[in-house]
Design a protein around this motif. Structure first.
Motif, PDB file in Angstrom:
ATOM      1  N   PRO A 293       0.831  -1.206   0.000  1.00  0.00           N
ATOM      2  CA  PRO A 293       0.000   0.000   0.000  1.00  0.00           C
ATOM      3  C   PRO A 293       0.869   1.261   0.000  1.00  0.00           C
ATOM      4  CG  PRO A 293       0.065  -0.949   2.193  1.00  0.00           C
ATOM      5  CD  PRO A 293       0.786  -1.910   1.288  1.00  0.00           C
ATOM      6  N   ASP A 294       0.243   2.415   0.155  1.00  0.00           N
ATOM      7  CA  ASP A 294       0.967   3.682   0.180  1.00  0.00           C
ATOM      8  C   ASP A 294       2.199   3.607   1.059  1.00  0.00           C
ATOM      9  OD1 ASP A 294      -1.053   4.699  -1.372  1.00  0.00           O
ATOM     10  OD2 ASP A 294      -1.878   6.027   0.162  1.00  0.00           O
ATOM     11  N   ARG A 295       3.267   4.224   0.596  1.00  0.00           N
ATOM     12  CA  ARG A 295       4.542   4.184   1.309  1.00  0.00           C
ATOM     13  C   ARG A 295       4.405   4.578   2.769  1.00  0.00           C
ATOM     14  NH1 ARG A 295       9.475   8.419   0.318  1.00  0.00           N
ATOM     15  NH2 ARG A 295       8.283   9.550   1.872  1.00  0.00           N
ATOM     16  N   ASN A 296       3.705   5.659   3.027  1.00  0.00           N
ATOM     17  CA  ASN A 296       3.592   6.159   4.403  1.00  0.00           C
ATOM     18  C   ASN A 296       2.656   5.329   5.266  1.00  0.00           C
ATOM     19  OD1 ASN A 296       5.376   8.187   3.734  1.00  0.00           O
ATOM     20  ND2 ASN A 296       3.783   9.712   3.352  1.00  0.00           N
ATOM     21  N   ALA A 297       1.917   4.395   4.632  1.00  0.00           N
ATOM     22  CA  ALA A 297       1.013   3.524   5.400  1.00  0.00           C
ATOM     23  C   ALA A 297       1.712   2.258   5.882  1.00  0.00           C
ATOM     24  CB  ALA A 297      -0.199   3.145   4.545  1.00  0.00           C
ATOM     25  N   VAL A 298       2.889   1.959   5.317  1.00  0.00           N
ATOM     26  CA  VAL A 298       3.606   0.739   5.685  1.00  0.00           C
ATOM     27  C   VAL A 298       4.449   1.025   6.925  1.00  0.00           C
ATOM     28  CG1 VAL A 298       5.169  -1.085   4.934  1.00  0.00           C
ATOM     29  CG2 VAL A 298       3.697   0.052   3.267  1.00  0.00           C
ATOM     30  N   THR A 299       3.985   0.581   8.067  1.00  0.00           N
ATOM     31  CA  THR A 299       4.687   0.833   9.318  1.00  0.00           C
ATOM     32  C   THR A 299       5.446  -0.411   9.752  1.00  0.00           C
ATOM     33  OG1 THR A 299       2.909   0.095  10.782  1.00  0.00           O
ATOM     34  CG2 THR A 299       2.786   2.370   9.948  1.00  0.00           C
ATOM     35  N   MET A 300       6.216  -0.251  10.813  1.00  0.00           N
ATOM     36  CA  MET A 300       7.005  -1.375  11.318  1.00  0.00           C
ATOM     37  C   MET A 300       6.159  -2.381  12.084  1.00  0.00           C
ATOM     38  SD  MET A 300       9.786  -0.714   9.952  1.00  0.00           S
ATOM     39  CE  MET A 300      10.790  -2.010  10.644  1.00  0.00           C
ATOM     40  N   THR A 301       4.865  -2.099  12.227  1.00  0.00           N
ATOM     41  CA  THR A 301       3.981  -3.076  12.873  1.00  0.00           C
ATOM     42  C   THR A 301       3.338  -4.030  11.873  1.00  0.00           C
ATOM     43  OG1 THR A 301       2.088  -1.551  12.777  1.00  0.00           O
ATOM     44  CG2 THR A 301       3.471  -1.473  14.746  1.00  0.00           C
ATOM     45  N   ALA A 302       3.572  -3.831  10.572  1.00  0.00           N
ATOM     46  CA  ALA A 302       3.080  -4.779   9.568  1.00  0.00           C
ATOM     47  C   ALA A 302       3.686  -6.151   9.845  1.00  0.00           C
ATOM     48  CB  ALA A 302       3.441  -4.304   8.164  1.00  0.00           C
ATOM     49  N   GLU A 414      -4.859   7.898  -4.263  1.00  0.00           N
ATOM     50  CA  GLU A 414      -4.344   8.947  -5.147  1.00  0.00           C
ATOM     51  C   GLU A 414      -3.372   9.842  -4.389  1.00  0.00           C
ATOM     52  OE1 GLU A 414      -5.903  13.017  -6.953  1.00  0.00           O
ATOM     53  OE2 GLU A 414      -6.970  11.292  -7.839  1.00  0.00           O
ATOM     54  N   ALA A 415      -3.671  10.100  -3.111  1.00  0.00           N
ATOM     55  CA  ALA A 415      -2.770  10.921  -2.304  1.00  0.00           C
ATOM     56  C   ALA A 415      -1.401  10.263  -2.182  1.00  0.00           C
ATOM     57  CB  ALA A 415      -3.366  11.159  -0.918  1.00  0.00           C
ATOM     58  N   GLY A 416      -1.384   8.924  -2.025  1.00  0.00           N
ATOM     59  CA  GLY A 416      -0.118   8.211  -1.936  1.00  0.00           C
ATOM     60  C   GLY A 416       0.645   8.250  -3.248  1.00  0.00           C
ATOM     61  N   LEU A 417      -0.054   8.100  -4.356  1.00  0.00           N
ATOM     62  CA  LEU A 417       0.589   8.192  -5.671  1.00  0.00           C
ATOM     63  C   LEU A 417       1.148   9.588  -5.888  1.00  0.00           C
ATOM     64  CD1 LEU A 417       1.237   7.158  -8.533  1.00  0.00           C
ATOM     65  CD2 LEU A 417      -1.114   7.766  -9.179  1.00  0.00           C
ATOM     66  N   ARG A 418       0.346  10.580  -5.564  1.00  0.00           N
ATOM     67  CA  ARG A 418       0.777  11.974  -5.742  1.00  0.00           C
ATOM     68  C   ARG A 418       2.005  12.272  -4.871  1.00  0.00           C
ATOM     69  NH1 ARG A 418      -1.753  16.200  -8.076  1.00  0.00           N
ATOM     70  NH2 ARG A 418      -3.630  14.948  -8.412  1.00  0.00           N
ATOM     71  N   ASN A 419       2.006  11.777  -3.643  1.00  0.00           N
ATOM     72  CA  ASN A 419       3.149  11.988  -2.759  1.00  0.00           C
ATOM     73  C   ASN A 419       4.404  11.324  -3.319  1.00  0.00           C
ATOM     74  OD1 ASN A 419       4.172  12.796   0.081  1.00  0.00           O
ATOM     75  ND2 ASN A 419       4.708  10.630  -0.061  1.00  0.00           N
ATOM     76  N   ASN A 420       4.267  10.101  -3.813  1.00  0.00           N
ATOM     77  CA  ASN A 420       5.427   9.418  -4.398  1.00  0.00           C
ATOM     78  C   ASN A 420       6.017  10.210  -5.555  1.00  0.00           C
ATOM     79  OD1 ASN A 420       5.479   7.220  -2.680  1.00  0.00           O
ATOM     80  ND2 ASN A 420       4.442   5.830  -4.079  1.00  0.00           N
ATOM     81  N   ILE A 421       5.154  10.741  -6.414  1.00  0.00           N
ATOM     82  CA  ILE A 421       5.624  11.498  -7.576  1.00  0.00           C
ATOM     83  C   ILE A 421       6.299  12.786  -7.139  1.00  0.00           C
ATOM     84  CG2 ILE A 421       4.868  12.771  -9.624  1.00  0.00           C
ATOM     85  CD1 ILE A 421       2.629  10.616  -9.898  1.00  0.00           C
ATOM     86  N   ALA A 422       5.640  13.524  -6.235  1.00  0.00           N
ATOM     87  CA  ALA A 422       6.190  14.810  -5.795  1.00  0.00           C
ATOM     88  C   ALA A 422       7.519  14.633  -5.066  1.00  0.00           C
ATOM     89  CB  ALA A 422       5.179  15.521  -4.892  1.00  0.00           C
ATOM     90  N   VAL A 423       7.599  13.627  -4.192  1.00  0.00           N
ATOM     91  CA  VAL A 423       8.830  13.379  -3.445  1.00  0.00           C
ATOM     92  C   VAL A 423       9.950  12.955  -4.388  1.00  0.00           C
ATOM     93  CG1 VAL A 423       9.928  11.803  -1.810  1.00  0.00           C
ATOM     94  CG2 VAL A 423       7.759  12.872  -1.222  1.00  0.00           C
ATOM     95  N   ALA A 424       9.653  12.046  -5.310  1.00  0.00           N
ATOM     96  CA  ALA A 424      10.688  11.571  -6.228  1.00  0.00           C
ATOM     97  C   ALA A 424      11.238  12.707  -7.083  1.00  0.00           C
ATOM     98  CB  ALA A 424      10.126  10.461  -7.113  1.00  0.00           C
ATOM     99  N   LEU A 425      10.367  13.553  -7.613  1.00  0.00           N
ATOM    100  CA  LEU A 425      10.827  14.652  -8.459  1.00  0.00           C
ATOM    101  C   LEU A 425      11.689  15.634  -7.676  1.00  0.00           C
ATOM    102  CD1 LEU A 425       7.550  15.323 -10.464  1.00  0.00           C
ATOM    103  CD2 LEU A 425       9.686  14.409 -11.401  1.00  0.00           C
ATOM    104  N   GLN A 426      11.255  15.998  -6.475  1.00  0.00           N
ATOM    105  CA  GLN A 426      12.026  16.957  -5.679  1.00  0.00           C
ATOM    106  C   GLN A 426      13.344  16.364  -5.212  1.00  0.00           C
ATOM    107  OE1 GLN A 426       9.485  19.559  -2.927  1.00  0.00           O
ATOM    108  NE2 GLN A 426       8.025  17.973  -3.534  1.00  0.00           N
ATOM    109  N   TYR A 427      13.313  15.085  -4.811  1.00  0.00           N
ATOM    110  CA  TYR A 427      14.547  14.472  -4.349  1.00  0.00           C
ATOM    111  C   TYR A 427      15.554  14.336  -5.491  1.00  0.00           C
ATOM    112  CZ  TYR A 427      18.105  11.443  -2.591  1.00  0.00           C
ATOM    113  OH  TYR A 427      19.343  10.949  -2.241  1.00  0.00           O
ATOM    114  N   LEU A 428      15.101  13.861  -6.649  1.00  0.00           N
ATOM    115  CA  LEU A 428      16.022  13.664  -7.765  1.00  0.00           C
ATOM    116  C   LEU A 428      16.618  14.982  -8.237  1.00  0.00           C
ATOM    117  CD1 LEU A 428      14.128  10.924  -9.798  1.00  0.00           C
ATOM    118  CD2 LEU A 428      16.165  10.637  -8.370  1.00  0.00           C
ATOM    119  N   ALA A 429      15.818  16.053  -8.222  1.00  0.00           N
ATOM    120  CA  ALA A 429      16.360  17.356  -8.590  1.00  0.00           C
ATOM    121  C   ALA A 429      17.463  17.778  -7.626  1.00  0.00           C
ATOM    122  CB  ALA A 429      15.242  18.398  -8.614  1.00  0.00           C
TER     123      ALA A 429
END
Length: 532
Positions: A293-302, A414-429
């Motif tokens: 699931p969304d990156r931020n939803a995967v916790t260490m309690t999974a 969609e929020a998780g997808l959008r976050n992945n895209i925004a984070v990846a673009l900013q980090y890679l830049a």
């Protein structure tokens, strides 16, 4: 007669690091171990092909004897590595070097890997800063005139250096036309210039080893250490290495990895972010049961993450090695009390769980989190330096537990997808511009977290995953959200800053590693071709 070529440009004080003797030592490492590194990378590809064919990993039958022999232990820890309750991570740029050493943490993970863009200036400049840090003469003055100097000797953090992983080359150094192994360059320069000095100061050459996938890769590192010690007249077993268990193949070989490094081993670390990336990478074609699931939803309690961390603690303590917890990536906000309160609560809960599970210490990414982490470990450790005496004989973890990804709670939104895209673009830049550790949305992002973001998108497209909105993740949807997120970033930065911030290159790179039919094993490999 071999020919060593140096093609990197001038770096301030670089001549102090790239001496003829140091380059000669690197050449010996490359000659002796470069071919074995290449063979082990080929073995990785063969194992991945087997995972693709079977959809399975398991503990190795040929090393059962190592796992079942209860008599062997790793070497006792040196005195300045016995208490590791708080470790702060960060790149080796000069201001960070001073702040990390002064942070109050027991250990500074000086990162030449995921938090560092391997620009030639960073590679060599980082070694200059490390040499100064070892000799306690590092300082920094900001453009505004603010001065950063080291505090009292007894309060400074112990330095543990993380070199690049086996998969990365250093193209600015070549031997008979072939690039050096980046890991050997990072290790070799630090060891050559600092091992004897560290020992004279009551410490030693300590390392974190990233992204290993098998005990054979650990054996190669052990052979590198043994050769380096002998070559420079350093006592055998002086090097101490903590291995990041941040790939799922390595999770099935924890005992074997410790065994191979037993004369040099210090512990294992639960490298949670790269571990999630590795699950996706290794099982990317195994169907919906391995979709996270969304990156931020995967916790260490999974369930799969609990199995991984509990097995790590039990394995380490059975062998006399330290079990180190994962990164608290939250960045406290000194401007927004609400954001700060949320971040600190999450970090406290994370560190309380780790201390309660038997970890001996954990990571933070910001000096303000050092006292938060220490508080939770102090509460469990009391006057003890660690929890090596706590044997987790109650832990029973099998292959199915480690592979139980489908039980991870959460959904793809969609929020998780959008976050992945925004984070990846900013980090890679930022990465392309030379900064490998970037605060984005109150989280410290590095190459590992960017790998999760782009890998999830690749996996969601490959499995035609449906979002909470009903939309299916497709390249077309990703392109649309890219446009929208880049518009937001442009408006926030301003047109001129946006143009100079590598976003055009970042978008091209992101699409290469997230949308291409063939999955790139590491985004840093194509990214490396775009720098310098």
């Amino acid at each position: 007669m071999v020919e060593i070529t140096v093609t990197g440009g001038q770096v301030e004080r670089g001549e102090e690091i790239l001496t003829d003797a140091a380059i000669g030592f690197l050449g010996e490492l490359q000659q002796r171990f470069g071919t074995r590194r290449d063979e082990l990378l080929s073995a990785r590809r063969e194992r991945r092909a087997e995972v693709a064919r079977t959809g399975r990993l398991d503990f190795l039958p040929q090393t059962r004897e190592v796992r079942e022999d209860r008599t062997w232990r790793v070497a006792p820890a040196p005195s300045d590595l016995r208490d590791r309750r708080v470790e702060i991570t960060g790149p080796t740029e000069r201001k960070m070097t001073v702040n990390a050493l002064n942070s109050g943490a027991q250990v500074w993970l000086a990162d030449l890997e995921d938090a560092n863009t391997p620009h030639w200036a960073n590679v060599i400049g980082g070694q200059v800063n490390l040499a100064d840090a070892v000799r306690r003469k590092v300082s920094f003055t900001s453009p505004e005139g603010k001065s950063y100097t080291l505090g009292e000797e007894e309060s400074l953090a112990t330095i543990v250096v993380r070199p690049r992983g086996w998969h990365l080359d250093e193209r600015h150094l070549s031997l008979d036309g072939r690039p050096f192994v980046g890991a050997l360059v990072d290790f070799g320069l630090y060891f050559f210039h600092n091992a004897a000095e560290l020992l004279s100061r009551g410490s030693g050459p300590y390392f974190y080893l990233p992204k290993m996938e098998s005990h054979l890769e650990a054996r190669l590192w052990n052979d590198v250490f043994t050769f380096a010690e002998e070559r420079l007249g350093i006592a055998p077993g002086t090097v101490r290495a903590t291995v990041l268990i941040e790939t799922i193949p390595a999770a099935f070989e924890m005992e074997e990895i410790l065994y191979e490094l037993r004369d040099h081993a210090s512990g294992l670390n639960a490298g949670r972010w790269d571990y999630l990336f590795s699950i996706i990478k290794n099982f990317r074609d195994a169907g919906p049961s391995f979709v996270l699931p969304d990156r931020n939803a995967v916790t260490m309690t999974a369930p799969c993450m609990r199995a991984y961390t509990e097995l790590l603690v039990a394995t380490c303590h059975r062998r006399g090695a330290f079990a180190m917890g994962g990164m608290a990536a939250f960045i406290p906000s000194r401007r927004d009390p609400k954001v700060n309160e949320t971040a600190l609560a999450k970090v406290r809960a994370d560190k309380e769980r780790e201390a309660g599970d038997g970890f001996d210490g954990s990571w933070v990414a910001h000096p303000d989190l050092v006292p938060v982490c220490r508080e939770k470990f102090d509460a469990v450790l009391g006057g003890r330096p660690n929890q090596l005496d706590r044997q987790r004989d109650d832990v029973r973890v099998g292959a199915d537990d480690l592979l139980d990804v489908k039980s991870t709670p959460g959904s793809v939104t969609e929020a998780g997808l959008r976050n992945n895209i925004a984070v990846a673009l900013q980090y890679l830049a930022a990465w392309l511009g030379g900064n490998g550790a970037v605060a984005i949305y109150n989280l410290m992002e590095d190459a590992a977290t960017a790998e999760i973001s782009r890998s999830q998108i690749w996996q969601w497209i490959a499995n035609s995953v449906k979002l909470d909105t009903g939309d299916v993740v497709t390249p077309e949807l990703v392109h649309r959200i890219e446009d929208e997120e880049l518009t937001k970033i442009r408006e926030a930065l301003g047109e001129e800053a946006f143009k100079t911030a590598h976003f055009a290159q970042a978008r091209e790179l992101f699409e290469t590693v997230a949308l291409a039919k063939d999955y790139a094993d590491f985004l840093t490999i194509p990214a490396y071709r775009l720098i310098d």
